[in-house]
Design an enzyme around this catalytic site. Sequence first.
Site, PDB file in Angstrom:
ATOM      1  N   ASP A  68       0.881  -1.169   0.000  1.00  0.00           N
ATOM      2  CA  ASP A  68       0.000   0.000   0.000  1.00  0.00           C
ATOM      3  C   ASP A  68       0.920   1.221   0.000  1.00  0.00           C
ATOM      4  O   ASP A  68       1.701   1.415   0.938  1.00  0.00           O
ATOM      5  CB  ASP A  68      -0.864  -0.055   1.266  1.00  0.00           C
ATOM      6  N   ILE A  69       0.830   2.036  -1.023  1.00  0.00           N
ATOM      7  CA  ILE A  69       1.793   3.124  -1.197  1.00  0.00           C
ATOM      8  C   ILE A  69       1.742   4.131  -0.035  1.00  0.00           C
ATOM      9  O   ILE A  69       2.727   4.815   0.239  1.00  0.00           O
ATOM     10  CB  ILE A  69       1.579   3.806  -2.571  1.00  0.00           C
ATOM     11  N   ASN A 116      -6.591  12.986 -10.578  1.00  0.00           N
ATOM     12  CA  ASN A 116      -7.334  13.500 -11.741  1.00  0.00           C
ATOM     13  C   ASN A 116      -7.013  14.982 -11.865  1.00  0.00           C
ATOM     14  O   ASN A 116      -6.367  15.571 -10.987  1.00  0.00           O
ATOM     15  CB  ASN A 116      -8.836  13.242 -11.604  1.00  0.00           C
ATOM     16  N   GLY A 136      -9.657   5.088  -5.624  1.00  0.00           N
ATOM     17  CA  GLY A 136      -8.410   4.377  -5.849  1.00  0.00           C
ATOM     18  C   GLY A 136      -7.270   4.859  -4.975  1.00  0.00           C
ATOM     19  O   GLY A 136      -7.460   5.207  -3.802  1.00  0.00           O
ATOM     20  N   ASP A 186      -5.642   7.568  -5.163  1.00  0.00           N
ATOM     21  CA  ASP A 186      -5.854   8.995  -4.850  1.00  0.00           C
ATOM     22  C   ASP A 186      -6.626   9.141  -3.531  1.00  0.00           C
ATOM     23  O   ASP A 186      -6.220   9.881  -2.610  1.00  0.00           O
ATOM     24  CB  ASP A 186      -6.626   9.622  -6.022  1.00  0.00           C
ATOM     25  N   SER A 205      -2.874   4.966 -14.075  1.00  0.00           N
ATOM     26  CA  SER A 205      -3.913   4.787 -15.119  1.00  0.00           C
ATOM     27  C   SER A 205      -4.484   3.384 -15.230  1.00  0.00           C
ATOM     28  O   SER A 205      -5.405   3.166 -16.018  1.00  0.00           O
ATOM     29  CB  SER A 205      -3.418   5.218 -16.520  1.00  0.00           C
ATOM     30  N   THR A 206      -3.937   2.416 -14.484  1.00  0.00           N
ATOM     31  CA  THR A 206      -4.359   1.019 -14.730  1.00  0.00           C
ATOM     32  C   THR A 206      -5.545   0.575 -13.882  1.00  0.00           C
ATOM     33  O   THR A 206      -5.966  -0.581 -13.967  1.00  0.00           O
ATOM     34  CB  THR A 206      -3.195   0.033 -14.485  1.00  0.00           C
ATOM     35  N   GLY A 207      -6.077   1.467 -13.051  1.00  0.00           N
ATOM     36  CA  GLY A 207      -7.263   1.133 -12.252  1.00  0.00           C
ATOM     37  C   GLY A 207      -8.500   1.726 -12.909  1.00  0.00           C
ATOM     38  O   GLY A 207      -8.927   1.310 -13.984  1.00  0.00           O
TER      39      GLY A 207
HETATM   40  N1  AR6 Z   1      -1.384   1.695  -2.904  1.00  0.00           N
HETATM   41  C1  AR6 Z   1      -0.834   1.379  -4.109  1.00  0.00           C
HETATM   42  N2  AR6 Z   1      -1.545   1.188  -5.234  1.00  0.00           N
HETATM   43  C2  AR6 Z   1      -2.886   1.341  -5.143  1.00  0.00           C
HETATM   44  C3  AR6 Z   1      -3.545   1.692  -3.938  1.00  0.00           C
HETATM   45  C4  AR6 Z   1      -2.734   1.865  -2.795  1.00  0.00           C
HETATM   46  N3  AR6 Z   1      -3.250   2.196  -1.598  1.00  0.00           N
HETATM   47  N4  AR6 Z   1      -4.887   1.759  -4.180  1.00  0.00           N
HETATM   48  C5  AR6 Z   1      -5.064   1.452  -5.480  1.00  0.00           C
HETATM   49  N5  AR6 Z   1      -3.853   1.195  -6.065  1.00  0.00           N
HETATM   50  P1  AR6 Z   1      -6.377   4.034  -9.639  1.00  0.00           P
HETATM   51  P2  AR6 Z   1      -6.062   5.508 -12.175  1.00  0.00           P
HETATM   52  C6  AR6 Z   1      -3.536   0.823  -7.450  1.00  0.00           C
HETATM   53  O1  AR6 Z   1      -7.769   3.624  -9.983  1.00  0.00           O
HETATM   54  O2  AR6 Z   1      -6.405   4.285 -12.954  1.00  0.00           O
HETATM   55  C7  AR6 Z   1      -9.128   8.293  -8.966  1.00  0.00           C
HETATM   56  O3  AR6 Z   1     -10.490   8.513  -8.724  1.00  0.00           O
HETATM   57  C8  AR6 Z   1      -4.617   0.198  -8.293  1.00  0.00           C
HETATM   58  O4  AR6 Z   1      -4.746  -1.188  -7.986  1.00  0.00           O
HETATM   59  O5  AR6 Z   1      -6.108   4.485  -8.250  1.00  0.00           O
HETATM   60  O6  AR6 Z   1      -4.881   6.322 -12.606  1.00  0.00           O
HETATM   61  C9  AR6 Z   1      -8.422   9.578  -9.397  1.00  0.00           C
HETATM   62  O7  AR6 Z   1      -8.935  10.703  -8.728  1.00  0.00           O
HETATM   63  C10 AR6 Z   1      -4.041   0.423  -9.684  1.00  0.00           C
HETATM   64  O8  AR6 Z   1      -3.053  -0.570  -9.964  1.00  0.00           O
HETATM   65  O9  AR6 Z   1      -5.841   5.230 -10.604  1.00  0.00           O
HETATM   66  C11 AR6 Z   1      -8.710   9.603 -10.860  1.00  0.00           C
HETATM   67  O10 AR6 Z   1     -10.010  10.115 -11.122  1.00  0.00           O
HETATM   68  C12 AR6 Z   1      -3.325   1.764  -9.550  1.00  0.00           C
HETATM   69  O11 AR6 Z   1      -3.215   2.022  -8.149  1.00  0.00           O
HETATM   70  C13 AR6 Z   1      -8.670   8.143 -11.255  1.00  0.00           C
HETATM   71  O12 AR6 Z   1      -8.999   7.413 -10.074  1.00  0.00           O
HETATM   72  C14 AR6 Z   1      -4.044   2.938 -10.205  1.00  0.00           C
HETATM   73  O13 AR6 Z   1      -5.445   2.798  -9.994  1.00  0.00           O
HETATM   74  C15 AR6 Z   1      -7.302   7.728 -11.691  1.00  0.00           C
HETATM   75  O14 AR6 Z   1      -7.362   6.417 -12.195  1.00  0.00           O
END
Ligand code: AR6
Length: 170
Positions: free
Chosen positions: A11-12, A25, A33, A35, A118-120
């Site tokens: 967990d980052i 965003n 996510g 963020d 971007s991968t979530g």
């Molecule tokens: N620690 C590390 N990695 C994580 C954590 C964590 N605690 N939580 C999720 N991930 P995403 P995006 C991973 O969806 O696709 C937000 O609403 C997750 O499994 O967080 O860039 C923003 O405000 C995935 O591998 O980000 C934007 O609107 C990675 O982080 C939007 O989501 C990215 O997933 C950005 O979407």
Amino acid sequence: MTARLDARHADITTLAMDAIVNAANSSLLGGGGVDGAIHRAAGPALVAECRLLGGCETGDAKITGGHRLPAHHVIHTVGPVWRGGGHDEAALLASCYRRSLQLARAHRLRSIAFPCISTGIFGFPAEPAARIAVDTVRVELAGDEMPDLVLFCCFSADDLAIYRRLLAFG
Ligand code: AR6
């Protein structure tokens, strides 16, 4: 000496690095996510600082303090939304890694952790995204001493396996 690249399942928000990168965003005012997790762990002072930044373009990055996080800084970058691959997604994702590292270097930060940008929620396929991440970081750091640790922070075992393979075999 060139930077050490590594991948870890974590967990980052728990990482005591000079900087962690947030997959934000363009409002920089929080979301779901990673963020959401970063803003929850950092406390309300983070969004207050972000309000002063005036948002962020896709592919760009901005830096704040870490507030209640163990990390000293947060570098907020805005990845592209995946729209099939024909909308400059790869170049914009590479730009996120490049701009984040440029900011880290400008602030003389020695260690930085990236999530899989971007991968979530934004839907970028994991494998090509990881390849872009590793290739871009390698090129950006070639011959440079700073930062000396770049960690790819994977939230799933599947992502970790992809990064371990790319780091081992290119
Ligand atoms: N620690 C590390 N990695 C994580 C954590 C964590 N605690 N939580 C999720 N991930 P995403 P995006 C991973 O969806 O696709 C937000 O609403 C997750 O499994 O967080 O860039 C923003 O405000 C995935 O591998 O980000 C934007 O609107 C990675 O982080 C939007 O989501 C990215 O997933 C950005 O979407």
